[in-house]
Motif scaffolding. Sequence first.
Motif, mmCIF file in Angstrom:
data_model
loop_
_atom_site.group_PDB
_atom_site.id
_atom_site.type_symbol
_atom_site.label_atom_id
_atom_site.label_comp_id
_atom_site.label_asym_id
_atom_site.label_seq_id
_atom_site.Cartn_x
_atom_site.Cartn_y
_atom_site.Cartn_z
ATOM 1 N N CYS A 481 0.820 -1.211 0.000
ATOM 2 C CA CYS A 481 0.000 0.000 0.000
ATOM 3 C C CYS A 481 0.853 1.259 0.000
ATOM 4 C CB CYS A 481 -0.945 0.002 1.190
ATOM 5 S SG CYS A 481 -0.147 0.225 2.775
ATOM 6 N N PHE A 482 2.098 1.191 0.547
ATOM 7 C CA PHE A 482 2.973 2.361 0.542
ATOM 8 C C PHE A 482 3.225 2.836 -0.882
ATOM 9 C CE2 PHE A 482 5.142 0.231 4.397
ATOM 10 C CZ PHE A 482 4.055 0.542 5.193
ATOM 11 N N GLY A 483 3.756 1.925 -1.685
ATOM 12 C CA GLY A 483 4.112 2.298 -3.055
ATOM 13 C C GLY A 483 2.912 2.643 -3.906
ATOM 14 N N ASP A 484 1.823 1.866 -3.768
ATOM 15 C CA ASP A 484 0.626 2.140 -4.568
ATOM 16 C C ASP A 484 0.054 3.525 -4.255
ATOM 17 O OD1 ASP A 484 0.813 -0.272 -5.813
ATOM 18 O OD2 ASP A 484 -0.682 -1.286 -4.569
ATOM 19 N N PHE A 485 0.115 3.912 -2.977
ATOM 20 C CA PHE A 485 -0.418 5.221 -2.607
ATOM 21 C C PHE A 485 0.420 6.349 -3.204
ATOM 22 C CE2 PHE A 485 -0.675 8.794 0.466
ATOM 23 C CZ PHE A 485 -1.997 9.133 0.244
ATOM 24 N N ILE A 486 1.741 6.213 -3.162
ATOM 25 C CA ILE A 486 2.606 7.244 -3.737
ATOM 26 C C ILE A 486 2.423 7.317 -5.255
ATOM 27 C CG2 ILE A 486 5.008 7.910 -4.144
ATOM 28 C CD1 ILE A 486 4.062 8.565 -1.380
ATOM 29 N N ILE A 487 2.264 6.157 -5.903
ATOM 30 C CA ILE A 487 2.027 6.151 -7.350
ATOM 31 C C ILE A 487 0.688 6.811 -7.670
ATOM 32 C CG2 ILE A 487 1.606 4.645 -9.329
ATOM 33 C CD1 ILE A 487 3.592 2.664 -8.044
ATOM 34 N N PHE A 537 5.535 1.308 -12.751
ATOM 35 C CA PHE A 537 6.018 1.047 -11.399
ATOM 36 C C PHE A 537 4.984 0.265 -10.601
ATOM 37 C CE2 PHE A 537 8.233 4.822 -12.851
ATOM 38 C CZ PHE A 537 9.540 4.560 -12.480
ATOM 39 N N GLU A 538 3.716 0.608 -10.778
ATOM 40 C CA GLU A 538 2.661 -0.081 -10.042
ATOM 41 C C GLU A 538 2.583 -1.553 -10.446
ATOM 42 O OE1 GLU A 538 -2.008 0.788 -8.880
ATOM 43 O OE2 GLU A 538 -1.071 1.815 -10.568
ATOM 44 N N THR A 539 2.664 -1.807 -11.741
ATOM 45 C CA THR A 539 2.593 -3.183 -12.218
ATOM 46 C C THR A 539 3.820 -3.978 -11.794
ATOM 47 O OG1 THR A 539 1.360 -2.388 -14.149
ATOM 48 C CG2 THR A 539 2.256 -4.615 -14.265
ATOM 49 N N VAL A 540 5.003 -3.364 -11.913
ATOM 50 C CA VAL A 540 6.231 -4.041 -11.474
ATOM 51 C C VAL A 540 6.163 -4.346 -9.988
ATOM 52 C CG1 VAL A 540 8.710 -3.743 -11.144
ATOM 53 C CG2 VAL A 540 7.671 -3.091 -13.307
ATOM 54 N N LEU A 541 5.665 -3.396 -9.204
ATOM 55 C CA LEU A 541 5.558 -3.583 -7.761
ATOM 56 C C LEU A 541 4.609 -4.722 -7.419
ATOM 57 C CD1 LEU A 541 6.480 -2.345 -5.055
ATOM 58 C CD2 LEU A 541 4.511 -0.832 -5.180
ATOM 59 N N ASP A 542 3.407 -4.707 -8.011
ATOM 60 C CA ASP A 542 2.444 -5.769 -7.735
ATOM 61 C C ASP A 542 2.949 -7.120 -8.222
ATOM 62 O OD1 ASP A 542 0.774 -3.896 -6.628
ATOM 63 O OD2 ASP A 542 -0.433 -3.612 -8.440
ATOM 64 N N ALA A 543 3.577 -7.140 -9.405
ATOM 65 C CA ALA A 543 4.101 -8.398 -9.936
ATOM 66 C C ALA A 543 5.225 -8.937 -9.061
ATOM 67 C CB ALA A 543 4.602 -8.192 -11.367
ATOM 68 N N LEU A 544 6.078 -8.051 -8.542
ATOM 69 C CA LEU A 544 7.167 -8.493 -7.665
ATOM 70 C C LEU A 544 6.626 -9.171 -6.411
ATOM 71 C CD1 LEU A 544 9.887 -5.672 -7.694
ATOM 72 C CD2 LEU A 544 10.151 -8.057 -8.386
#
Length: 604
Positions: A481-487, A537-544
Motif C-alpha cells: 500500500c505504501f508504493g501504490d499510494f505514492i504512485i 512502477f505499479e505493475t512491477v511492484l504488484d508483480a514483484l
Amino acid sequence: MGYSVVAGAAERLLFGYDSFGNVCGKKNSPVEGAPLSGQDMTLKQHVFFMNSCNLEVKGVQLDRTALCVSRCPEEQLDSLEEVQLFANTSGSFLCVYSLNSFNYTHSPKADSLCPRLPVPPSKSFPLFNRCIPQTPECYSLFASVLINDADTLHRILSGIMSGRDTVLGLCVLALALSLAVMFTFRFITTLLVHIFISLIILGLSFVCGVLWWLYYDYTNDLSIELDTERENMKCVLGFAIVSTGITAVLLVLIFVLRKRIKLTVELFQITNKAINSAPFLLFQPLWTFAILIFFWIFWVAVLLSLGTAGTAQVMEGGQVEYKPLSGIRYMWWYHLIGLFWTSEFILACQQMTIAGAVATCYFNRSQNDPPDHPILSSLSILFFYHQGTVVKGSFLIPVVRIPRIIVMYMHNVLKEQHGALLRYLFRCCYGCFWCLDKYLLHLNQNAYTTTAINGTDFCTSAKDAVKILSKNSSHLTSINCFGDFIIFLGKVLVVCFTVFGGLMAFNYNRAFQVWAVPLLLVAFFAYLVAHSFLSVFETVLDALFLCFTVDLETNDGSSEKPYFMDQEFLSFVKRSNKLNNVRARQGEASLRNEEETELQAVVR
C-alpha cells in the motif's frame, strides 16, 4: 464506425454549413431539389447569418438564412451600396447566391435576398466558424437565440471542437508531467518524496480554490442568460465539491502515512532494481500512449459523425434542413461502452506485458545470465495465447462503471422528486459500485500476473491470485500500500496541474461553449496518460510481490529449494514486517493499559 461514416457528416460540425446544404470550406455534392446546393465553397470558410440581429424561433425551427462567406464584415454596412462595395473588394458576398453582386442595388428582390440593414460588424468565432455580431444588442440576441436553440449534444460537441487546440495542448502537458513524475520515481530519494507531496498539496489547494472562485464569479454575474453558462455553472459546482472531497481524503491519508516515507523510498529502489533487469519496460507507456491517442481521435471522430447523422430535407425556398435519424441516441451509449472497454483493453495489454517480463526475470536462477528479450517474449505470449484473458478482464471494468454512471444520472434526475431515503440509497449504490470497481482493478492486475506465471486462463488465475494473497496478506498488505499510494499521488499530481491549466484556458470563452465537458475529457485523458506511464512502477511492484508469494509457497530457502528472490528484497520484507509487528504490539499494549485503567476505575 461504419454506420457513422455512411450516415454522419462531421464536416458540417467542424466547418459549419449554410441554409442550402453546403458545407463551408469544401466542395459539395448537390442535394436533389435544392438548386443552390452543390457549390464549391473552398474559399468560403465562414458562416454568415443574414439577419443576425433579428433571429426568431418559429415552432421548433430557427428562422434564419445562413451563407458561406470568405470574410466576415468587420465594419458596419448601412446601405446596399456598401454591401456591394464590400462584396467587390473582399470577394465576400452577403446576399443569397442566386443574386449577382452587380444587382445588389438594382434588383427589386434585393430586400428579401440581402441582409437587413444596417449589417452589424462581426468577427469570426471558432464555434462552427460563425460570424458573431459585435454590437452589444445584436450579440446578446444572437447568442441567446442561436445557442439556446441548439440541443445539449451539439453544445457539447461545439465546446469540444471550439476548444480542440486547447484540449490538444493540455494532453501534451499531461504527457510532459507524466514523464517528469516517472523520471522522479526512477531516481527517487526521501527529499524528492517530500517535495513531491508538497506539490500535490499545493496543486490540490489551487484547483479547489480556483473552482470555488469560478463558481462565486458565476453566481455573481448578473448577465448569465445562456444555457451554456448555466450548464457551466452547475458543472463548476460539481467539480468544486468533488475536488474538495478528494483533497480532504488525500490530506488525511498523507498525514496518516507520513511516517512510512523511508520504507516507500526503499521499496521504489528495489522496484528500480527490478526494472534495471529489463530497462525497456520504461518505454512501454510510449506505444500505449500512441495507441490511446489514435483510439481517442478515432472515437471522437465517430462521435462527431454520430452527432451529425441525419437525412437532408428540402424546405420552402430551396433551403435544406437535416433531420436526425431515429434511434441514433441509443448508439451513443454503445459508443460510450466502447470507450471504456477498449481503453481498459489497451491498458490491460500493457499490464500483461510488464507482468510477464517481470515474472520471466524474477524466476531466473542465473542472475549473471538474464533472459533474452523478456519484453518481446511476453508480448508474443500475450498475442498468441492470452488475448481472451485481457478481453475478459477489461470487460469487467465497464460492466461496473456503466451502472455507476446510470445510478449517478438517476440520482441527479430524481433528487428533487423523492425523499432523503431514496437519495441515500442511490449514494450507497454508487459507493458500492465504486468500491467494486477499485477491487476489480486490483484483482485484474493480480490475475494478469498469475496468468504470466502459470499460463492459466483469467478465471483460474483470479482464483489462484486471491488464494495466494489471502494466505500471505500479512507479508504484503502493509508494504504494497505504501508504493501504490505514492504512485496514485503521482497520477493525482498530473491530473491536478492539467485541470488547473484547463481552467485557466477554457474560462476565457465560457459564454459560447460548454467547457466543463471538454475539461472533464481532458481530466479523464490526463489520468489515462498518467496511469499508462506510472502504472509501469505499479505493475512491477504488484508483480514483484505476487512473484514473492509464489516463491514462498513453492520454496523454503534451503539448498534443495532456494528462493528466487535476492537478499536485498528478502531483508526489506523482513524489516518491514518487524516494524509492523512492533507497531502492532505497541497498539495492543496501549489498548491493554486503557482496559486496566477502566477496570480500576469501576472497582473504586
